[in-house]
Design an enzyme around this catalytic site. Structure first.
Site, PDB file in Angstrom:
ATOM      1  N   PHE A  66       0.812  -1.209   0.000  1.00  0.00           N
ATOM      2  CA  PHE A  66       0.000   0.000   0.000  1.00  0.00           C
ATOM      3  C   PHE A  66       0.851   1.267   0.000  1.00  0.00           C
ATOM      4  O   PHE A  66       0.427   2.308  -0.496  1.00  0.00           O
ATOM      5  CB  PHE A  66      -0.928  -0.020   1.227  1.00  0.00           C
ATOM      6  CG  PHE A  66      -2.127   0.858   1.097  1.00  0.00           C
ATOM      7  CD1 PHE A  66      -3.163   0.537   0.229  1.00  0.00           C
ATOM      8  CD2 PHE A  66      -2.242   2.010   1.857  1.00  0.00           C
ATOM      9  CE1 PHE A  66      -4.279   1.337   0.113  1.00  0.00           C
ATOM     10  CE2 PHE A  66      -3.353   2.825   1.751  1.00  0.00           C
ATOM     11  CZ  PHE A  66      -4.376   2.490   0.871  1.00  0.00           C
ATOM     12  N   GLU A  67       2.076   1.174   0.518  1.00  0.00           N
ATOM     13  CA  GLU A  67       2.965   2.336   0.592  1.00  0.00           C
ATOM     14  C   GLU A  67       3.774   2.562  -0.681  1.00  0.00           C
ATOM     15  O   GLU A  67       4.436   3.590  -0.841  1.00  0.00           O
ATOM     16  CB  GLU A  67       3.924   2.183   1.786  1.00  0.00           C
ATOM     17  CG  GLU A  67       3.258   2.280   3.138  1.00  0.00           C
ATOM     18  CD  GLU A  67       2.517   1.015   3.567  1.00  0.00           C
ATOM     19  OE1 GLU A  67       1.595   1.120   4.388  1.00  0.00           O
ATOM     20  OE2 GLU A  67       2.853  -0.091   3.070  1.00  0.00           O
ATOM     21  N   ILE A  90       0.761  -9.352  -2.230  1.00  0.00           N
ATOM     22  CA  ILE A  90      -0.453  -8.942  -1.524  1.00  0.00           C
ATOM     23  C   ILE A  90      -1.215 -10.224  -1.221  1.00  0.00           C
ATOM     24  O   ILE A  90      -1.690 -10.899  -2.136  1.00  0.00           O
ATOM     25  CB  ILE A  90      -1.283  -7.966  -2.374  1.00  0.00           C
ATOM     26  CG1 ILE A  90      -0.421  -6.745  -2.730  1.00  0.00           C
ATOM     27  CG2 ILE A  90      -2.555  -7.560  -1.638  1.00  0.00           C
ATOM     28  CD1 ILE A  90      -0.976  -5.885  -3.833  1.00  0.00           C
ATOM     29  N   VAL A  91      -1.290 -10.566   0.045  1.00  0.00           N
ATOM     30  CA  VAL A  91      -1.791 -11.868   0.466  1.00  0.00           C
ATOM     31  C   VAL A  91      -3.309 -11.902   0.523  1.00  0.00           C
ATOM     32  O   VAL A  91      -3.945 -11.009   1.077  1.00  0.00           O
ATOM     33  CB  VAL A  91      -1.190 -12.239   1.846  1.00  0.00           C
ATOM     34  CG1 VAL A  91      -1.787 -13.531   2.365  1.00  0.00           C
ATOM     35  CG2 VAL A  91       0.321 -12.344   1.742  1.00  0.00           C
ATOM     36  N   HIS A  97      -9.857  -7.987   1.659  1.00  0.00           N
ATOM     37  CA  HIS A  97      -8.936  -6.874   1.812  1.00  0.00           C
ATOM     38  C   HIS A  97      -7.916  -6.829   0.671  1.00  0.00           C
ATOM     39  O   HIS A  97      -7.576  -5.764   0.155  1.00  0.00           O
ATOM     40  CB  HIS A  97      -8.232  -6.993   3.172  1.00  0.00           C
ATOM     41  CG  HIS A  97      -7.249  -5.921   3.444  1.00  0.00           C
ATOM     42  ND1 HIS A  97      -5.900  -6.140   3.367  1.00  0.00           N
ATOM     43  CD2 HIS A  97      -7.415  -4.626   3.789  1.00  0.00           C
ATOM     44  CE1 HIS A  97      -5.262  -5.011   3.654  1.00  0.00           C
ATOM     45  NE2 HIS A  97      -6.160  -4.090   3.915  1.00  0.00           N
TER      46      HIS A  97
END
Length: 175
Positions: A66-67, A90-91, A97
Site C-alpha cells: 500500500f505504501e 499482496i496476500v 482486503h
C-alpha cells in the site's frame, strides 16, 4: 507486462544505450520480504546484465504494498529517476482486503506514471490462496524471480522506446 527473453532485449543497441544512463528506483515491500526480494534482486541482476550501471539502480524499502505508490510518486516527481519498479506480494488472507489493496496499488502506480511521465512497472502480485508453507514459499520465490526479470525487460524496452520517441520528436521540431 511484456514477457520477453533476455536475448530479444539484449540484442537492441538502443536498449543498452538507454540503460547505461538511466537511473532506476526499485521500491519493494518488506511484507513477505523473503518472496518480494526475489523479484527485486532478479530485476537488479537483469537490468545490470542488460547494461544498467549498478550505481544507478537504487533500492528503497517500504512496509507493505500500500505504501509503494506514494514512494513511487515521490521518486518519479523528483526528476532524478527515469523509471520506477514496485515489488510486493499482496496476500489473500481469506477476506477481501487483498482485492482493495491490489486495486489501489496498481491504480496508484498507473496514476504516478501518467502524472509524472516516468514509466512505472508493477511486480505487485496477489497469489491465489497464498499459504506460507515451505513448498508454496519455494514456488513463489521462483515465480517472483521470473516476474522481476520480466519487469526489468519491460523497463529496458520502455526506456529505449521513450529514447527513440524523444529523438523523433526532437527531429520533428527541428524540421
Amino acid at each position: 507486462m511484456n514477457q520477453t527473453t533476455i536475448a530479444n532485449v539484449s540484442s537492441s543497441q538502443a536498449t543498452r544505450a538507454a540503460l547505461q544512463q538511466a537511473r532506476i528506483a526499485i521500491v519493494s515491500a518488506n511484507w513477505h520480504s523473503d518472496v518480494v526480494h526475489q523479484a527485486r534482486d532478479a530485476a537488479v541482476r537483469r537490468l545490470t546484465a542488460l547494461g544498467a550501471a549498478p550505481a544507478r539502480l537504487h533500492q528503497v524499502e517500504v512496509p507493505g504494498a500500500f505504501e509503494i505508490p506514494l514512494m513511487a510518486q515521490k521518486l518519479a516527481a523528483s526528476g532524478q529517476f527515469d523509471a520506477v519498479i514496485g515489488c510486493a506480494v499482496i496476500v489473500n488472507g481469506g477476506i477481501y482486503h487483498h482485492e482493495f489493496v491490489s486495486a489501489a496499488v496498481v491504480d496508484g502506480l498507473m496514476r504516478v506514471q501518467l502524472d509524472t511521465g516516468v514509466p512505472v512497472f508493477s511486480v505487485a502480485l496477489t497469489p491465489h490462496n497464498f499459504q506460507p508453507t515451505e513448498d508454496l514459499l519455494g514456488f513463489f520465490r521462483c515465480h517472483f524471480v521470473h516476474k522481476g526479470e520480466e519487469a526489468a525487460d519491460a523497463c529496458a524496452q520502455t526506456l529505449a522506446a521513450h529514447a527513440d520517441i524523444d529523438a523523433l520528436l526532437t527531429q520533428a521540431v527541428a524540421a
